[in-house]
Structure formats: structure tokens, C-alpha cells
Scaffold this motif. Structure first.
Motif, PDB file in Angstrom:
ATOM      1  N   PRO A  32       0.822  -1.220   0.000  1.00  0.00           N
ATOM      2  CA  PRO A  32       0.000   0.000   0.000  1.00  0.00           C
ATOM      3  C   PRO A  32       0.856   1.271   0.000  1.00  0.00           C
ATOM      4  O   PRO A  32       0.503   2.266  -0.620  1.00  0.00           O
ATOM      5  N   LYS A  33       2.016   1.220   0.673  1.00  0.00           N
ATOM      6  CA  LYS A  33       2.896   2.396   0.726  1.00  0.00           C
ATOM      7  C   LYS A  33       3.431   2.728  -0.673  1.00  0.00           C
ATOM      8  O   LYS A  33       3.401   3.881  -1.098  1.00  0.00           O
ATOM      9  N   ILE A  34       3.881   1.710  -1.400  1.00  0.00           N
ATOM     10  CA  ILE A  34       4.398   1.953  -2.756  1.00  0.00           C
ATOM     11  C   ILE A  34       3.262   2.363  -3.688  1.00  0.00           C
ATOM     12  O   ILE A  34       3.426   3.240  -4.526  1.00  0.00           O
ATOM     13  N   ALA A  35       2.101   1.768  -3.525  1.00  0.00           N
ATOM     14  CA  ALA A  35       0.950   2.162  -4.347  1.00  0.00           C
ATOM     15  C   ALA A  35       0.626   3.641  -4.138  1.00  0.00           C
ATOM     16  O   ALA A  35       0.357   4.369  -5.096  1.00  0.00           O
ATOM     17  N   LYS A  36       0.682   4.107  -2.893  1.00  0.00           N
ATOM     18  CA  LYS A  36       0.409   5.523  -2.596  1.00  0.00           C
ATOM     19  C   LYS A  36       1.501   6.412  -3.198  1.00  0.00           C
ATOM     20  O   LYS A  36       1.193   7.448  -3.792  1.00  0.00           O
ATOM     21  N   LEU A  37       2.756   6.007  -3.063  1.00  0.00           N
ATOM     22  CA  LEU A  37       3.848   6.790  -3.636  1.00  0.00           C
ATOM     23  C   LEU A  37       3.726   6.878  -5.157  1.00  0.00           C
ATOM     24  O   LEU A  37       3.963   7.926  -5.745  1.00  0.00           O
ATOM     25  N   ARG A  38       3.345   5.762  -5.802  1.00  0.00           N
ATOM     26  CA  ARG A  38       3.150   5.774  -7.257  1.00  0.00           C
ATOM     27  C   ARG A  38       2.050   6.762  -7.638  1.00  0.00           C
ATOM     28  O   ARG A  38       2.175   7.511  -8.598  1.00  0.00           O
ATOM     29  N   ALA A  39       0.963   6.751  -6.879  1.00  0.00           N
ATOM     30  CA  ALA A  39      -0.164   7.646  -7.186  1.00  0.00           C
ATOM     31  C   ALA A  39       0.245   9.107  -7.047  1.00  0.00           C
ATOM     32  O   ALA A  39      -0.223   9.965  -7.794  1.00  0.00           O
ATOM     33  N   LEU A  40       1.139   9.397  -6.107  1.00  0.00           N
ATOM     34  CA  LEU A  40       1.573  10.779  -5.886  1.00  0.00           C
ATOM     35  C   LEU A  40       2.683  11.205  -6.842  1.00  0.00           C
ATOM     36  O   LEU A  40       2.898  12.387  -7.063  1.00  0.00           O
ATOM     37  N   THR A  41       3.404  10.246  -7.411  1.00  0.00           N
ATOM     38  CA  THR A  41       4.590  10.544  -8.204  1.00  0.00           C
ATOM     39  C   THR A  41       4.351  10.465  -9.700  1.00  0.00           C
ATOM     40  O   THR A  41       4.809  11.308 -10.449  1.00  0.00           O
ATOM     41  N   LEU A  42       3.648   9.446 -10.136  1.00  0.00           N
ATOM     42  CA  LEU A  42       3.517   9.194 -11.561  1.00  0.00           C
ATOM     43  C   LEU A  42       2.368   9.981 -12.169  1.00  0.00           C
ATOM     44  O   LEU A  42       1.382  10.265 -11.509  1.00  0.00           O
ATOM     45  N   VAL A  43       2.511  10.324 -13.429  1.00  0.00           N
ATOM     46  CA  VAL A  43       1.461  11.024 -14.153  1.00  0.00           C
ATOM     47  C   VAL A  43       0.357  10.016 -14.464  1.00  0.00           C
ATOM     48  O   VAL A  43       0.625   8.936 -14.973  1.00  0.00           O
ATOM     49  N   PRO A  44      -0.886  10.350 -14.164  1.00  0.00           N
ATOM     50  CA  PRO A  44      -1.959   9.411 -14.458  1.00  0.00           C
ATOM     51  C   PRO A  44      -2.162   9.253 -15.961  1.00  0.00           C
ATOM     52  O   PRO A  44      -1.710  10.068 -16.755  1.00  0.00           O
ATOM     53  N   ASP A  45      -2.843   8.203 -16.325  1.00  0.00           N
ATOM     54  CA  ASP A  45      -3.151   7.997 -17.735  1.00  0.00           C
ATOM     55  C   ASP A  45      -4.001   9.153 -18.247  1.00  0.00           C
ATOM     56  O   ASP A  45      -4.759   9.765 -17.496  1.00  0.00           O
ATOM     57  N   LEU A  46      -3.886   9.421 -19.523  1.00  0.00           N
ATOM     58  CA  LEU A  46      -4.703  10.461 -20.138  1.00  0.00           C
ATOM     59  C   LEU A  46      -6.177  10.070 -20.069  1.00  0.00           C
ATOM     60  O   LEU A  46      -6.520   8.907 -20.266  1.00  0.00           O
ATOM     61  N   ASP A  47      -7.019  11.054 -19.806  1.00  0.00           N
ATOM     62  CA  ASP A  47      -8.446  10.756 -19.892  1.00  0.00           C
ATOM     63  C   ASP A  47      -8.849  10.813 -21.366  1.00  0.00           C
ATOM     64  O   ASP A  47      -8.057  11.160 -22.240  1.00  0.00           O
ATOM     65  N   ALA A  48     -10.080  10.432 -21.640  1.00  0.00           N
ATOM     66  CA  ALA A  48     -10.539  10.320 -23.039  1.00  0.00           C
ATOM     67  C   ALA A  48     -10.423  11.646 -23.782  1.00  0.00           C
ATOM     68  O   ALA A  48     -10.030  11.680 -24.951  1.00  0.00           O
ATOM     69  N   GLU A  49     -10.728  12.747 -23.114  1.00  0.00           N
ATOM     70  CA  GLU A  49     -10.674  14.058 -23.774  1.00  0.00           C
ATOM     71  C   GLU A  49      -9.234  14.452 -24.101  1.00  0.00           C
ATOM     72  O   GLU A  49      -8.952  14.957 -25.194  1.00  0.00           O
ATOM     73  N   ASP A  50      -8.314  14.206 -23.164  1.00  0.00           N
ATOM     74  CA  ASP A  50      -6.911  14.520 -23.435  1.00  0.00           C
ATOM     75  C   ASP A  50      -6.362  13.644 -24.551  1.00  0.00           C
ATOM     76  O   ASP A  50      -5.590  14.091 -25.389  1.00  0.00           O
ATOM     77  N   ARG A  51      -6.756  12.374 -24.550  1.00  0.00           N
ATOM     78  CA  ARG A  51      -6.300  11.465 -25.603  1.00  0.00           C
ATOM     79  C   ARG A  51      -6.832  11.928 -26.960  1.00  0.00           C
ATOM     80  O   ARG A  51      -6.125  11.895 -27.963  1.00  0.00           O
ATOM     81  N   ALA A  52      -8.093  12.391 -27.000  1.00  0.00           N
ATOM     82  CA  ALA A  52      -8.669  12.889 -28.256  1.00  0.00           C
ATOM     83  C   ALA A  52      -7.884  14.102 -28.750  1.00  0.00           C
ATOM     84  O   ALA A  52      -7.598  14.222 -29.948  1.00  0.00           O
ATOM     85  N   GLY A  53      -7.526  14.993 -27.839  1.00  0.00           N
ATOM     86  CA  GLY A  53      -6.723  16.159 -28.221  1.00  0.00           C
ATOM     87  C   GLY A  53      -5.359  15.754 -28.756  1.00  0.00           C
ATOM     88  O   GLY A  53      -4.888  16.292 -29.765  1.00  0.00           O
ATOM     89  N   ALA A  54      -4.730  14.787 -28.095  1.00  0.00           N
ATOM     90  CA  ALA A  54      -3.427  14.300 -28.561  1.00  0.00           C
ATOM     91  C   ALA A  54      -3.558  13.652 -29.938  1.00  0.00           C
ATOM     92  O   ALA A  54      -2.688  13.829 -30.793  1.00  0.00           O
ATOM     93  N   ASP A  55      -4.647  12.934 -30.151  1.00  0.00           N
ATOM     94  CA  ASP A  55      -4.870  12.304 -31.459  1.00  0.00           C
ATOM     95  C   ASP A  55      -5.048  13.354 -32.561  1.00  0.00           C
ATOM     96  O   ASP A  55      -4.578  13.173 -33.683  1.00  0.00           O
ATOM     97  N   ILE A  56      -5.729  14.447 -32.226  1.00  0.00           N
ATOM     98  CA  ILE A  56      -5.918  15.524 -33.206  1.00  0.00           C
ATOM     99  C   ILE A  56      -4.571  16.144 -33.577  1.00  0.00           C
ATOM    100  O   ILE A  56      -4.277  16.362 -34.754  1.00  0.00           O
ATOM    101  N   VAL A  57      -3.740  16.412 -32.569  1.00  0.00           N
ATOM    102  CA  VAL A  57      -2.420  16.999 -32.839  1.00  0.00           C
ATOM    103  C   VAL A  57      -1.582  16.041 -33.681  1.00  0.00           C
ATOM    104  O   VAL A  57      -0.944  16.449 -34.656  1.00  0.00           O
ATOM    105  N   THR A  58      -1.606  14.763 -33.332  1.00  0.00           N
ATOM    106  CA  THR A  58      -0.845  13.772 -34.095  1.00  0.00           C
ATOM    107  C   THR A  58      -1.330  13.709 -35.548  1.00  0.00           C
ATOM    108  O   THR A  58      -0.520  13.675 -36.485  1.00  0.00           O
ATOM    109  N   ALA A  59      -2.643  13.711 -35.726  1.00  0.00           N
ATOM    110  CA  ALA A  59      -3.199  13.664 -37.087  1.00  0.00           C
ATOM    111  C   ALA A  59      -2.776  14.893 -37.881  1.00  0.00           C
ATOM    112  O   ALA A  59      -2.422  14.796 -39.066  1.00  0.00           O
ATOM    113  N   TYR A  60      -2.805  16.053 -37.229  1.00  0.00           N
ATOM    114  CA  TYR A  60      -2.427  17.302 -37.906  1.00  0.00           C
ATOM    115  C   TYR A  60      -0.955  17.277 -38.318  1.00  0.00           C
ATOM    116  O   TYR A  60      -0.607  17.582 -39.465  1.00  0.00           O
TER     117      TYR A  60
END
Length: 108
Positions: A32-60
Motif C-alpha cells: 500500500p505504501k508503494i501504491a500511494k507513492l506511485r499515485a503521488l509521483t507518476l502522471v496518471p493515464d490520459l483521460d478520453a478528452e486529453d487522448r482525443a486532443g493528442a490524437d488531433i495533434v498527431t493527425a495534424y
């Protein structure tokens, strides 16, 4: 108290081992300690809206590299629609415009 090595100096912490444990998903599932540290340290996965924006930039950018004006226009319009749906957020159209700034530098 810190451990001392054979010369009497304090031992250096195993920072690489600590990082390896931090980034190991298996360790996070067991600790649980490492899980908490990971949650505080690592960037979370992109949500659907951010992924859509990234896909638009990539397509462009991909369309721009191919010289595909129709695909560039489609991506640009999708970016404008996303900007309209997210007032107050950073502009995706501005990001697409910035993608072409390097081309202007090459022309100059």
C-alpha cells in the motif's frame, strides 16, 4: 542510525532499488505504501478528452508532413470544435498553429 561501510563512512542508500520498486507495478500491488507513492509521483493515464486532443495533434502533424491539406483542415476543424467545447482551457488550435512555426523558420 545509518549503517557504516568498511571505511566507517555512512552507506549510500540504494536509490536505484528504491526507484525500481516505485515504478514496479507488481510492488505496488503488494505494498500500500508503494501504491500511494506511485499515485503521488507518476502522471496518471490520459483521460478520453486529453487522448482525443493528442490524437488531433498527431493527425495534424502527420498530415502536415505528408502535405495532406484536406487532413490538416479536418484536424484543424476538430481542434476548433474541441476548443469551443472547453472554454478557458488551453487552445488546441493554438497548439496546431505552433506546430507550423518551425516551417516559418525554415523559410526565413
Amino acid at each position: 542510525m545509518a549503517k557504516l561501510n568498511s571505511t566507517g563512512a555512512p552507506e549510500r542508500a540504494d536509490h536505484m532499488g528504491a526507484f525500481a520498486r516505485l515504478f514496479a507495478a507488481d510492488a505496488a500491488s503488494d505494498s500500500p505504501k508503494i501504491a500511494k507513492l506511485r499515485a503521488l509521483t507518476l502522471v496518471p493515464d490520459l483521460d478520453a478528452e486529453d487522448r482525443a486532443g493528442a490524437d488531433i495533434v498527431t493527425a495534424y502533424v502527420t498530415a502536415r508532413a505528408r502535405g495532406d491539406v484536406d487532413a490538416m483542415a479536418t484536424a484543424y476543424l476538430a481542434a476548433a470544435d474541441m476548443d469551443e467545447a472547453r472554454p478557458g482551457e488551453p487552445s488546441l488550435v493554438a497548439e496546431l498553429d505552433a506546430a507550423g512555426v518551425g516551417d516559418l523558420a525554415e523559410v526565413a
